[in-house]
Structure formats: C-alpha cells, structure tokens
Write a protein that holds these residues in place. Structure first.
Motif, short mmCIF file in Angstrom:
data_model
loop_
_atom_site.label_atom_id
_atom_site.label_comp_id
_atom_site.label_asym_id
_atom_site.label_seq_id
_atom_site.Cartn_x
_atom_site.Cartn_y
_atom_site.Cartn_z
N GLY A 178 0.81 -1.11 0.06
CA GLY A 178 0.03 0.05 0.16
C GLY A 178 0.72 1.11 0.04
O GLY A 178 0.64 2.19 -0.67
N THR A 179 1.88 1.31 0.85
CA THR A 179 2.56 2.73 1.16
C THR A 179 3.43 2.79 -0.35
O THR A 179 3.62 3.99 -0.52
N GLU A 180 3.96 1.66 -0.91
CA GLU A 180 4.75 1.85 -1.98
C GLU A 180 3.98 2.32 -3.21
O GLU A 180 4.39 3.27 -3.93
N LEU A 181 2.56 1.74 -3.39
CA LEU A 181 1.73 2.22 -4.63
C LEU A 181 1.20 3.62 -4.18
O LEU A 181 1.23 4.25 -5.29
N PRO A 209 -5.19 2.06 -2.95
CA PRO A 209 -4.21 1.43 -3.90
C PRO A 209 -4.58 0.35 -4.69
O PRO A 209 -4.25 -0.01 -5.67
N GLU A 210 -5.80 -0.22 -3.68
CA GLU A 210 -6.54 -1.78 -4.42
C GLU A 210 -7.13 -1.34 -5.85
O GLU A 210 -6.98 -2.42 -6.55
N ILE A 211 -7.37 -0.26 -6.03
CA ILE A 211 -8.10 -0.05 -7.22
C ILE A 211 -7.22 0.03 -8.32
O ILE A 211 -7.61 -0.38 -9.55
N LEU A 212 -5.76 0.17 -8.25
CA LEU A 212 -4.93 -0.06 -9.29
C LEU A 212 -4.78 -1.13 -9.86
O LEU A 212 -4.27 -1.36 -11.12
N THR A 224 -7.16 0.00 -12.57
CA THR A 224 -6.81 0.95 -13.36
C THR A 224 -5.50 1.06 -13.87
O THR A 224 -5.10 1.66 -14.79
N ASN A 225 -4.44 0.52 -12.96
CA ASN A 225 -3.28 0.58 -13.59
C ASN A 225 -2.42 -0.64 -13.05
O ASN A 225 -1.41 -0.69 -12.21
N PRO A 226 -2.79 -1.57 -13.89
CA PRO A 226 -2.30 -3.11 -13.34
C PRO A 226 -0.71 -3.01 -13.49
O PRO A 226 -0.03 -3.87 -12.94
N GLN A 227 -0.27 -2.54 -14.62
CA GLN A 227 1.18 -2.59 -14.65
C GLN A 227 1.95 -2.08 -13.91
O GLN A 227 2.99 -2.38 -13.38
N LEU A 228 1.35 -1.06 -13.01
CA LEU A 228 2.17 -0.20 -11.74
C LEU A 228 2.37 -1.36 -10.68
O LEU A 228 3.13 -1.84 -9.96
N THR A 256 2.94 -10.67 -1.98
CA THR A 256 1.52 -10.66 -1.07
C THR A 256 0.66 -9.72 -2.37
O THR A 256 0.94 -8.91 -3.04
N THR A 257 -0.45 -10.17 -2.25
CA THR A 257 -1.54 -9.42 -3.33
C THR A 257 -1.87 -8.01 -2.87
O THR A 257 -1.80 -7.60 -1.75
N ASN A 258 -2.11 -7.26 -3.86
CA ASN A 258 -2.52 -5.87 -3.43
C ASN A 258 -4.12 -5.93 -3.30
O ASN A 258 -4.92 -5.40 -4.15
N SER A 259 -4.46 -6.45 -2.05
CA SER A 259 -5.89 -6.60 -1.73
C SER A 259 -6.09 -6.37 -0.20
O SER A 259 -7.33 -6.52 0.14
#
Length: 286
Positions: free
Chosen positions: A17-20, A29-32, A35-39, A56-59
């Motif tokens: 989270g903090t990195e994204l 950040p989870e919405i990325l 909207t921005n899966p490459q990131l 770890t998943t972005n969830s």
C-alpha cells in the motif's frame, strides 16, 4: 508449503500500500489492480528481484467496508489482485492473498455484515490462485475469528493469522487493547497454519514481539512483517526512520530467534527486502 516453512527462513515482500501510494495518486491503492495493473505488476517484480520468496497481493483493503464509496466489484478486484501477483511469479515463489481489517468495531451495526463482506474478498483471492490466505493487521479478536471462519468455509488453503501490536506500560497489546499472550493463544485455537505479527512501530520492537511469540509456541511457523518505524511528515512526505541501513542488527536477531518468515510492512521498500534477503542467506551459509 508447510514443510518449506520449517526447513528454512523465508523472505516475504515489503509494503504494498505505502509503495503504491508513493508511485501513484490513487486514494485506494487496491483500485490500481483495475486502473493501472502495470504499476502493481512492477512493484511485485521489484520485490521478486529483491529476493522475496513470498509475494503479497494488492488486496489489503479490498473489502466493501473500506471501498463502499467506489461501488466496485469486490470479487473481481481480489481475483485480479491474485492474478497480477501470479503473472510475475517465478518458480518456487508463494502468493499470499492479503486480507486486512474492515475498519469497523465489534459494536458497530455494520460489523454484523462482516461475514458477507469477507466472503467475496476471500473467494476472489482463492479463485485468483493464491497459495495461502494472509489475514493481517488484525486488532480485534472478534473480527479475526469471523474472517478465519469465512476463509475455512470458502477454501482449503492454508491460513496465516497476523495481528498488530504496540508497546504499552503493561506489555504488548493490539491497538484495541488485546494482550499479546491472549492474542497468540486465540490464534492457536483458530488452528492457523502460520501465526505472527505485522505493522507496529518498527524492527526493534518487532524483535521483542517475536521473542514473546516464540516463548508461547515453538510448534507453529511464525511470520513477522515490521513496519519501517513511526513516520514523520516532512514537506508533505512521510519519512520512515527504519531505513535499509538501520535494520541489519534487528533482522539478524529475528533470524536467531527462529522466525520462519521475515518481511516488511508500512514504509518498507524493495531495498529493505534486499537487506533481509542478504542476511537470511548469510545466516544459512554458516
């Protein structure tokens, strides 16, 4: 997977989270994932290249309570988070599906909906192909029990339960006031395959927390993901005190204690994970 955990120390990734948030302007950040899966993929790649065994998943906050203002499809969001992590996965890497707290309290009326909230999240992670469900940063026993029960009903995947503690004059407690020893005993009762602690106030404090865990149980694999300390705001930037240069002595202590999984939480970066990887490998060669 459990045999792997008991045979050597594994390195988990650092903060998602903090990195994204640093790398984007997205409030959630989870919405990325949409909207921005490459990131999101690039962060997973950075942690893989840093030497993480576990991605770890972005969830973390991908539940209806936290994202109610977005009207987003929770199941698909979580499934996508798992697929993105798997997309960059190399051989012998494990994918942990992150499930964070709802932000609700046991006395809240909406708390009664938690089982339904978590059902969609965990179903999405499982269908997306994670290797384990990581229920993390919990501070309420009541919420942890609900999430754990949902996970057991949804999937046969291994469960990792992780709570967040801070030091008080009466010892370590969660931010809801649950004593560490009581918390650990509750985790053991729930039958998790992995237990541990994450977030909190930094690497030095996590060493003491880890000692407490190991004094209570030596049978269950223990995971720790300390944050990079308590941040200060400087020129609108959050500056974390635990830099990659300051953490080696504490990482060595965590390895010596016998912690099975060591990673990072808020404020940690791929550079922190490189340090952990280096120390874990050096220790294994001795």
């Amino acid at each position: 997977m459990l045999e792997l955990l008991t045979s050597k120390t594994l390195v988990a990734d650092g903060a998602i989270g903090t990195e994204l948030l640093k790398r984007s302007n997205e409030k959630f950040p989870e919405i990325l994932n949409f909207t921005n899966p490459q990131l999101v993929e690039s962060l997973h790649i950075d942690y893989t290249n840093a030497g993480a065994d576990i991605i770890t998943t972005n969830s973390f906050g991908a539940n209806p309570a936290r994202l109610k203002s977005t009207k987003i499809n929770i199941y698909e969001l979580n499934k996508t988070s798992a697929q993105l992590a798997r997309k960059v996965n190399l051989s012998n890497k494990l994918i942990f599906g992150s499930v964070g707290p709802s932000g609700l309290k046991p006395g809240d009326e909406e708390f009664k909906k938690l089982a339904d909230y978590y059902f969609e999240q965990i179903r999405g992670l499982a269908d997306g192909g994670v290797n384990a469900i990581l229920i993390e940063t919990m501070i309420f026993i009541e919420e942890m029990k609900i999430v754990c029960e949902v996970a057991r009903n949804v999937t046969k995947l291994p469960l990792a339960l992780s709570m967040s503690f801070h030091k008080t004059k009466n010892g370590f407690k969660t931010y809801a006031g649950v004593d560490l020893k009581i918390a650990v005993k509750e985790m053991l009762k729930l039958g998790a395959e992995i237990i541990g602690a994450n977030c909190g106030n930094g690497f030095a404090e996590m060493v003491d927390i880890a000692k407490n865990f190991k004094s209570i149980t030596k049978e269950i694999p223990v995971l720790v993901k300390p944050s990079a300390g308590t941040p200060r705001k400087i020129n609108n930037d959050l500056i974390y005190p635990d830099t990659p240069e300051t953490i080696p002595e504490f990482v060595r202590k965590l390895v010596d204690i016998g912690i099975n999984i060591i990673g990072g939480c808020c404020g940690t970066t791929p550079e922190h994970i490189k340090v952990i990887r280096k120390i874990v490998d050096e220790t294994a060669q001795k």
